[in-house]
Design a protein around this motif. Structure first.
Motif, PDB file in Angstrom:
ATOM      1  N   LYS A 171       9.660   8.031  -6.006  1.00 48.12           N
ATOM      2  CA  LYS A 171       7.751   7.667  -6.263  1.00 48.12           C
ATOM      3  C   LYS A 171       7.921   5.950  -6.336  1.00 48.12           C
ATOM      4  CE  LYS A 171       5.737  10.216  -8.989  1.00 48.12           C
ATOM      5  NZ  LYS A 171       5.035  10.903  -9.221  1.00 48.12           N
ATOM      6  N   ARG A 172       8.995   5.212  -5.944  1.00 52.86           N
ATOM      7  CA  ARG A 172       9.129   4.186  -6.382  1.00 52.86           C
ATOM      8  C   ARG A 172       8.405   3.109  -6.136  1.00 52.86           C
ATOM      9  NH1 ARG A 172      12.086   5.013  -2.717  1.00 52.86           N
ATOM     10  NH2 ARG A 172      12.115   3.544  -0.665  1.00 52.86           N
ATOM     11  N   ARG A 173       7.047   3.783  -4.552  1.00 53.90           N
ATOM     12  CA  ARG A 173       6.061   3.099  -4.151  1.00 53.90           C
ATOM     13  C   ARG A 173       5.061   3.134  -5.321  1.00 53.90           C
ATOM     14  NH1 ARG A 173       7.119   4.593   0.835  1.00 53.90           N
ATOM     15  NH2 ARG A 173       8.516   2.797   1.935  1.00 53.90           N
ATOM     16  N   GLU A 174       5.251   4.644  -5.965  1.00 56.46           N
ATOM     17  CA  GLU A 174       3.830   4.874  -6.598  1.00 56.46           C
ATOM     18  C   GLU A 174       3.818   4.180  -7.990  1.00 56.46           C
ATOM     19  OE1 GLU A 174       4.900   6.591  -4.478  1.00 56.46           O
ATOM     20  OE2 GLU A 174       3.446   8.090  -3.248  1.00 56.46           O
ATOM     21  N   GLY A 228     -16.483   2.194   6.862  1.00 53.33           N
ATOM     22  CA  GLY A 228     -15.960   3.027   7.686  1.00 53.33           C
ATOM     23  C   GLY A 228     -14.903   3.101   8.182  1.00 53.33           C
ATOM     24  N   LYS A 229     -14.121   2.623   8.083  1.00 47.02           N
ATOM     25  CA  LYS A 229     -12.622   3.086   7.846  1.00 47.02           C
ATOM     26  C   LYS A 229     -11.737   3.236   7.181  1.00 47.02           C
ATOM     27  CE  LYS A 229     -12.114  -0.514  11.416  1.00 47.02           C
ATOM     28  NZ  LYS A 229     -11.264  -1.755  12.166  1.00 47.02           N
ATOM     29  N   GLU A 230     -12.698   4.078   5.914  1.00 45.69           N
ATOM     30  CA  GLU A 230     -12.066   3.971   4.921  1.00 45.69           C
ATOM     31  C   GLU A 230     -11.563   5.634   4.602  1.00 45.69           C
ATOM     32  OE1 GLU A 230     -15.444   4.838   5.679  1.00 45.69           O
ATOM     33  OE2 GLU A 230     -16.551   4.308   4.022  1.00 45.69           O
ATOM     34  N   HIS A 231     -10.761   5.603   5.883  1.00 47.05           N
ATOM     35  CA  HIS A 231      -9.874   7.636   5.975  1.00 47.05           C
ATOM     36  C   HIS A 231      -9.263   7.297   6.819  1.00 47.05           C
ATOM     37  CE1 HIS A 231     -12.356   9.185   3.110  1.00 47.05           C
ATOM     38  NE2 HIS A 231     -13.811   8.766   3.766  1.00 47.05           N
ATOM     39  N   ARG A 232      -8.715   5.665   6.850  1.00 42.86           N
ATOM     40  CA  ARG A 232      -7.941   5.677   8.014  1.00 42.86           C
ATOM     41  C   ARG A 232      -6.052   4.927   7.214  1.00 42.86           C
ATOM     42  NH1 ARG A 232      -9.242   2.354  13.139  1.00 42.86           N
ATOM     43  NH2 ARG A 232     -11.572   4.149  13.249  1.00 42.86           N
ATOM     44  N   TYR A 233      -4.754   5.674   7.154  1.00 44.27           N
ATOM     45  CA  TYR A 233      -3.970   5.875   6.824  1.00 44.27           C
ATOM     46  C   TYR A 233      -2.694   4.317   7.269  1.00 44.27           C
ATOM     47  CZ  TYR A 233      -3.183  10.323   5.640  1.00 44.27           C
ATOM     48  OH  TYR A 233      -3.799  11.896   5.204  1.00 44.27           O
ATOM     49  N   LEU A 267       0.804  -0.956   0.137  1.00 38.52           N
ATOM     50  CA  LEU A 267       0.012  -0.086   0.076  1.00 38.52           C
ATOM     51  C   LEU A 267       0.907   1.135   0.133  1.00 38.52           C
ATOM     52  CD1 LEU A 267      -2.713  -1.648   2.498  1.00 38.52           C
ATOM     53  CD2 LEU A 267      -2.771  -1.404  -0.111  1.00 38.52           C
ATOM     54  N   LEU A 268       0.668   1.855  -0.460  1.00 40.84           N
ATOM     55  CA  LEU A 268       0.847   3.712  -0.607  1.00 40.84           C
ATOM     56  C   LEU A 268       0.782   4.396   1.203  1.00 40.84           C
ATOM     57  CD1 LEU A 268       0.056   5.401  -3.881  1.00 40.84           C
ATOM     58  CD2 LEU A 268       2.442   3.705  -3.174  1.00 40.84           C
ATOM     59  N   PRO A 269       1.650   4.577   1.741  1.00 46.21           N
ATOM     60  CA  PRO A 269       1.866   4.587   3.680  1.00 46.21           C
ATOM     61  C   PRO A 269       0.514   5.943   3.515  1.00 46.21           C
ATOM     62  CG  PRO A 269       4.327   4.653   2.565  1.00 46.21           C
ATOM     63  CD  PRO A 269       3.359   4.178   1.357  1.00 46.21           C
ATOM     64  N   ASN A 270       1.261   7.400   2.071  1.00 50.55           N
ATOM     65  CA  ASN A 270       0.860   8.402   2.255  1.00 50.55           C
ATOM     66  C   ASN A 270      -1.073   8.241   2.123  1.00 50.55           C
ATOM     67  OD1 ASN A 270       1.924   8.023  -0.454  1.00 50.55           O
ATOM     68  ND2 ASN A 270       2.536   9.932  -0.358  1.00 50.55           N
ATOM     69  N   LYS A 271      -1.280   7.702   1.830  1.00 50.54           N
ATOM     70  CA  LYS A 271      -2.177   7.346   0.991  1.00 50.54           C
ATOM     71  C   LYS A 271      -3.523   6.646   2.310  1.00 50.54           C
ATOM     72  CE  LYS A 271      -1.434   8.021  -3.687  1.00 50.54           C
ATOM     73  NZ  LYS A 271      -1.752   9.258  -3.747  1.00 50.54           N
ATOM     74  N   VAL A 319      -6.868   2.334  -3.063  1.00 45.44           N
ATOM     75  CA  VAL A 319      -7.959   1.927  -3.732  1.00 45.44           C
ATOM     76  C   VAL A 319      -8.394   3.029  -5.319  1.00 45.44           C
ATOM     77  CG1 VAL A 319     -10.164   0.489  -4.026  1.00 45.44           C
ATOM     78  CG2 VAL A 319      -8.751   0.608  -1.909  1.00 45.44           C
ATOM     79  N   ALA A 320      -8.925   4.614  -4.898  1.00 41.31           N
ATOM     80  CA  ALA A 320      -8.767   5.155  -5.639  1.00 41.31           C
ATOM     81  C   ALA A 320      -7.621   5.412  -6.857  1.00 41.31           C
ATOM     82  CB  ALA A 320      -9.455   6.152  -5.307  1.00 41.31           C
ATOM     83  N   PHE A 321      -6.322   5.030  -6.262  1.00 43.53           N
ATOM     84  CA  PHE A 321      -5.197   5.749  -7.024  1.00 43.53           C
ATOM     85  C   PHE A 321      -5.142   4.342  -8.239  1.00 43.53           C
ATOM     86  CE2 PHE A 321      -0.899   5.066  -7.767  1.00 43.53           C
ATOM     87  CZ  PHE A 321      -0.371   5.723  -8.075  1.00 43.53           C
ATOM     88  N   ALA A 322      -6.028   3.205  -7.858  1.00 44.12           N
ATOM     89  CA  ALA A 322      -6.008   1.725  -8.668  1.00 44.12           C
ATOM     90  C   ALA A 322      -6.586   2.666  -9.672  1.00 44.12           C
ATOM     91  CB  ALA A 322      -6.370   1.095  -8.312  1.00 44.12           C
TER      92      ALA A 322
END
Lengths: 226, 291
Positions: free
Chosen positions: B195-198, A130-135, A91-95, A101-104
């Motif tokens: 940006k390697r993860r992305e 209910g957990k959509e906005h957790r990192y 997963l992307l840690p900063n999202k 999921v939206a990124f994909a």
């Protein structure tokens, strides 16, 4: 749906092939376990199906397409028909869960409006309502893997590949993830899972293909870990 | 949505690595302004050649003790010579007037000579300026002729000097250009690494290659365009403060550098800089982001 024809894969500088003359056929809607010890070559199968590597010899067919002969510019659209989850979630840690999921969806050109409509649906399906906005760091391992499954499934792929998806999870959480994969399989999605978790294989009683030293030593419908 | 996504990625990418971005822009600016100066000089030299070569003459200087008969003889020979386009006679007095005009701010020099020290001469325009040698041979030995001087040869030396300056600025542009391209390649590598993860996720879910690579390529192009704009500004400043300012006396001799030419350098430099860094970025990505 998936067919390997006498596939041999020898990595450069390796003394013996990772896969040695492997032939397998998997039908649409199947749920298949690839099992075997570390280094047996089972992860190479996932990589072959994703076209991350090419076989040294033999042919790989996925969704009726000859993957080995595929031109490189077709690979992206080919991969949109395959979902993938890994042991380390990726997963992307900063999202947030939602953004992951939206990124994909966004990077394959879907609009934000489409994402707003189907991402909550998929997160609900995997039990993360209910957990959509957790990192990711605010979620447990099992919840992170659910996000990864949601990301893999959001495009409604024909095939879901899972490379040791329960490898980092405790037994109870693993079973929950397996229930989730089973639900996805029941929607008609072919599931191919690489694992060495004997508990899970024994409980699921699905087709088991055992690989040892790059060769198939067992292919059994409704099998156990052995 | 896509344009907004890509633009945001570009700006974030440039900002994340801001020291490298600045270094990239400075080298681009220096390289492109050198290239621009060199191009301007090229345009300039072409203009000047056209202007001066249309005016060059062969001067036949006469001895101070030339007799009227000798002068008439030379005049007649020139008038009937089929190599000659036009002949003008410049008397001692006319030569003195021109001399005074040319050296009006060096009074001592003007005062030290009178009309009698000035040589009289025929100013000869040739039909074909390259036929100087024939004129030289035909007139040098005539009685009363002091010397035959081809102005074209003097001009050639001036143009040699201008050409050397132009080559030098091209060399500087090339060296700085290489440094700029290495910085572009490095910046792209750093950006791709951060940006390697992305990128891994994008490849996994099947984002198209151009979609993955576009933000990186645009990052390089964006920096190049900024560099080109700064280079153009440098050229404008050079025109205002050097050519029209402190070097104005020198530039009176040369044909003026027009604003049109200077402003033309903006799109030219932006085009060259943008295309070259886009190609560099794209090639770098071929090595760092494999399918």
């Amino acid at each position: 749906m998936i067919r390997l024809d006498h596939v041999t894969k020898t990595y450069p500088k390796a003394s013996r092939p990772s896969l040695d003359d492997v032939s397998v056929s998997i039908e649409k809607g199947d749920f298949v376990f690839f099992i075997g010890p570390s280094g047996s070559g089972k992860s190479s199968i996932i990589k072959l199906l994703l076209h991350e590597i090419s076989p040294t010899r033999g042919k790989v067919h996925v969704n009726g397409k000859d993957v080995t002969a595929m031109r490189s510019w077709r690979i992206p659209s080919f991969r949109r028909t395959i979902g993938c989850v890994f042991q380390d979630f990726r997963l992307l840690p900063n999202k947030t869960a939602y953004e992951n999921v939206a990124f994909a969806l966004e990077v394959i050109g879907k609009s934000k409006a489409v994402a707003r409509r189907i991402v909550p649906e998929v997160l609900e399906l995997v039990g993360l309502g209910g957990k959509e906005h957790r990192y990711p760091h605010e979620l447990s391992g099992g919840e992170q893997q659910r996000v990864a499954v949601a990301r893999a499934f959001v495009n409604r792929p024909l095939i879901l590949l899972a490379d040791e998806p329960t490898g980092n999870l405790d037994p109870d959480t693993s079973i929950e993830i397996m229930r989730l994969l089973d639900r996805i399989n029941r929607t008609g999605t072919t599931v191919v899972m690489v694992t060495h978790d004997s508990n899970i294989v024994n409980q699921m009683r699905r087709r088991v293909i055992e690989i040892e030293g790059g060769r198939i030593v067992r292919d059994q419908a409704r099998g156990v870990y052995g | 949505m896509r344009a907004k996504y890509v633009l945001a990625e570009v700006l974030v990418g440039l900002w994340r690595n801001v020291t490298m971005t600045i270094a990239m822009m400075i080298t681009m600016t220096v390289s492109l302004s050198m290239l621009g100066a060199s191009l301007l000089m090229y345009l300039q030299v072409e203009d000047m050649k056209e202007y001066y070569y249309s005016q060059v003459e062969v001067s036949i200087y006469l001895k101070t003790d030339v007799t009227p008969e000798q002068r008439t003889e030379i005049q007649t020979k020139l008038d009937t010579d089929e190599l000659v386009e036009k002949v003008d006679y410049e008397s001692k007095e006319a030569a003195y007037e021109n001399f005074k005009k040319l050296f009006h701010d060096a009074k001592a020099m003007v005062d030290s000579v009178g009309p009698n020290e000035m040589p009289e001469s025929f100013r000869v325009s040739l039909k074909d300026p390259t036929q100087f040698r024939a004129i030289d041979e035909g007139y040098r030995q005539l009685p009363g002729v002091q010397s035959v001087v081809d102005q074209q040869q003097l001009l050639a030396k001036v143009f040699d000097v201008l050409g050397a300056i132009q080559s030098m600025s091209l060399v500087v542009a090339a060296v700085m250009g290489i440094a700029a391209l290495l910085l572009v390649a490095n910046t792209i590598q750093v950006a791709a690494y951060s940006k390697r993860r992305e990128v891994a996720v994008m490849k996994l879910v099947g984002a198209s290659n151009w979609f993955i690579q576009m933000p990186f390529v645009l990052e390089a192009v964006f920096a190049a365009l900024l560099g080109a704009i700064l280079a153009g500004v440098m050229l404008v400043l050079a025109k205002v403060f050097l050519l029209d300012g402190s070097l104005a006396a020198l530039t009176n001799l040369l044909t003026p550098v027009t604003w049109g030419d200077v402003l033309l350098m903006f799109p030219v430099l932006a085009g060259i800089g943008g295309v070259v860094s886009a190609v560099t970025a794209w090639i770098t990505l071929r090595f760092y982001i494999r399918v």
